[in-house]
Design an enzyme around this catalytic site. Structure first.
Site, mmCIF file in Angstrom:
data_model
loop_
_atom_site.group_PDB
_atom_site.id
_atom_site.type_symbol
_atom_site.label_atom_id
_atom_site.label_comp_id
_atom_site.label_asym_id
_atom_site.label_seq_id
_atom_site.Cartn_x
_atom_site.Cartn_y
_atom_site.Cartn_z
ATOM 1 C CB ILE A 165 1.177 -0.724 -7.257
ATOM 2 C CG1 ILE A 165 1.674 -1.790 -6.155
ATOM 3 C CG2 ILE A 165 1.238 0.282 -6.496
ATOM 4 C CD1 ILE A 165 3.329 -1.657 -5.478
ATOM 5 C CG ASP A 184 5.292 -0.726 -17.802
ATOM 6 O OD1 ASP A 184 6.400 -0.871 -18.223
ATOM 7 O OD2 ASP A 184 4.861 -0.876 -16.492
ATOM 8 C CB ALA A 249 8.174 3.577 -6.965
ATOM 9 C CG ASP A 274 5.450 4.990 1.583
ATOM 10 O OD1 ASP A 274 5.717 6.018 3.097
ATOM 11 O OD2 ASP A 274 5.753 4.120 1.740
ATOM 12 C CD GLU A 279 13.117 4.172 2.193
ATOM 13 O OE1 GLU A 279 12.595 2.922 2.927
ATOM 14 O OE2 GLU A 279 12.652 4.342 1.784
ATOM 15 C CG HIS A 298 9.371 2.008 2.199
ATOM 16 N ND1 HIS A 298 11.135 1.900 2.039
ATOM 17 C CD2 HIS A 298 8.697 1.562 1.959
ATOM 18 C CE1 HIS A 298 10.745 1.510 0.830
ATOM 19 N NE2 HIS A 298 9.162 1.036 0.686
ATOM 20 C CB ILE A 299 4.588 3.343 6.325
ATOM 21 C CG1 ILE A 299 3.867 4.454 6.120
ATOM 22 C CG2 ILE A 299 5.472 3.170 7.518
ATOM 23 C CD1 ILE A 299 2.879 4.632 7.268
ATOM 24 C CB ALA A 301 3.465 -2.584 1.519
#
Length: 356
Positions: A165, A184, A249, A274, A279, A298-299, A301
């Site tokens: 991603i 990272d 994330a 998101d 949740e 949380h949408i 994806a």
């Protein structure tokens, strides 16, 4: 052929920890000889315990809720595989699964493009103040000469987590003329493209270095003990005045109280979020209606391709592992338990190689 526990209709059962599963994934599992059972949305531990005790699944397909040791024990002795509907595995107790010999797989990379695009939708909406301007238009305003927004070009984006991603987000940023910084610590130091990255940008050696230079912070790392509350008050203070934050994330990576404080103080100009610590997001959360926040449930994806890819990737992981084969998706295996035919096959291959 390996014998698996049979459900009430004579077929081994896959329990889905959600109210629904894409029909394509259900069809895959049923063609392979498995019965598919769903729970309620966001099932509690008690609901999951009831489901696994009733149906004695050979596999759990995890979408919502939490798969912990108690759930794994209640599904014993038949449970062989837990498959994640997506890439993030923070809702599964990996150590508990490993201790019980249960294989964990995930649909790695299946939703990467959808999530990267959603992160960019949040970022562009923040840069261009779209919610506020749209509300003004709906209220009768015409801000042609009084409203100015932000340029993307020349604004530095800092990306934390440079996998499937994060690297796509970097590619979009490059197209917009934005310098890219990437942090990272889990990427290998060599064998990749220039700068130690599998995509455009400059790799930086510390989170603090990235934060101090980033006009936009975009998060794309997993939630773990290492990353939980990784972005708190001290980290937000390192960002330049007027910076923007995008989190597509996991919610627990950002301390939400610290985020609200940074927005209230004016240090952050806005946030696109998101994912949340809890949740569904509680009704009284300030992130629901903060004037500087664009919040989505949380949408990221949830595109047709992304949703089907996650579902079928998880279903394929179950089918292949139980048949003694590797899943199609690269990076699908999280931990390989000795209870599956795949693990037995790998052990035999290992023994044959060393005997030779």
């Amino acid at each position: 052929m390996t014998a698996f526990p049979h459900g009430r209709d004579g077929r081994p059962t896959v329990v889905v920890s959600a109210a629904a599963l894409a029909s394509e994934a259900t069809a895959l599992l049923e063609r392979a000889g498995y019965a598919v059972v769903t729970t309620t949305a966001y099932p509690s531990e008690a609901e999951l315990l009831d489901a696994v005790r009733e149906f004695r699944p050979v596999a759990l397909l995890h979408r919502q809720g939490h798969i912990n040791g108690a759930v794994l024990d209640a599904a014993a002795p038949g449970l062989r595989v837990v498959a994640r509907h997506g890439a993030g595995i923070d809702g599964i107790d990996i150590a508990a699964a490993k201790a019980r010999g249960v294989t964990v797989v995930r649909a790695a990379g299946a939703n990467s493009r959808a999530v990267a695009e959603h992160a960019w939708a949040l970022l562009l909406s923040l840069l261009k103040d779209l919610p506020s301007i749209g509300a003004g238009m709906a209220g009768g305003k015409w801000e042609k000469t009084s409203r100015f927004t932000r340029d993307a070009e020349g604004r530095t984006i800092g990306i934390v987590g440079y996998g499937a991603i994060g690297s796509k987000v970097a590619g979009y940023a490059e197209a917009f003329g934005m310098p890219v910084l990437a942090y990272d610590p889990h990427l290998p130091g060599d064998g990749l493209l220039e700068g130690g990255l599998p995509g455009p940008g400059e790799r930086v050696g510390s989170l603090a270095d990235l934060l101090a230079r980033a006009d936009v912070l975009s998060l794309h790392c997993p939630l773990s003990a290492e990353t939980r509350n990784m972005i708190g008050a001290a980290e937000l203070a390192l960002l330049p005045q007027g910076a923007l934050l995008v989190n597509a994330a996991r919610g627990g990576i950002v301390n939400e109280a610290a985020l609200v404080e940074a927005l209230d103080s004016g240090h952050l100009a806005g946030a696109g979020v998101d994912v949340f610590e809890t949740e569904p997001l509680p009704q009284d959360s300030r992130l629901r209606n903060h004037p500087k926040v664009i919040a989505t449930p949380h949408i990221a994806a949830n595109t047709p391709r992304g949703a089907v890819g996650m579902a079928t990737g998880a279903a394929d992981g179950i089918i292949q592992v139980l048949a003694g084969r590797l899943p199609a998706l690269k990076g699908a295996i999280v931990t390989l338990g000795e209870k599956t035919p795949l693990a037995a096959g790998h052990a035999a291959d290992h023994a044959a190689t060393h005997a030779a």
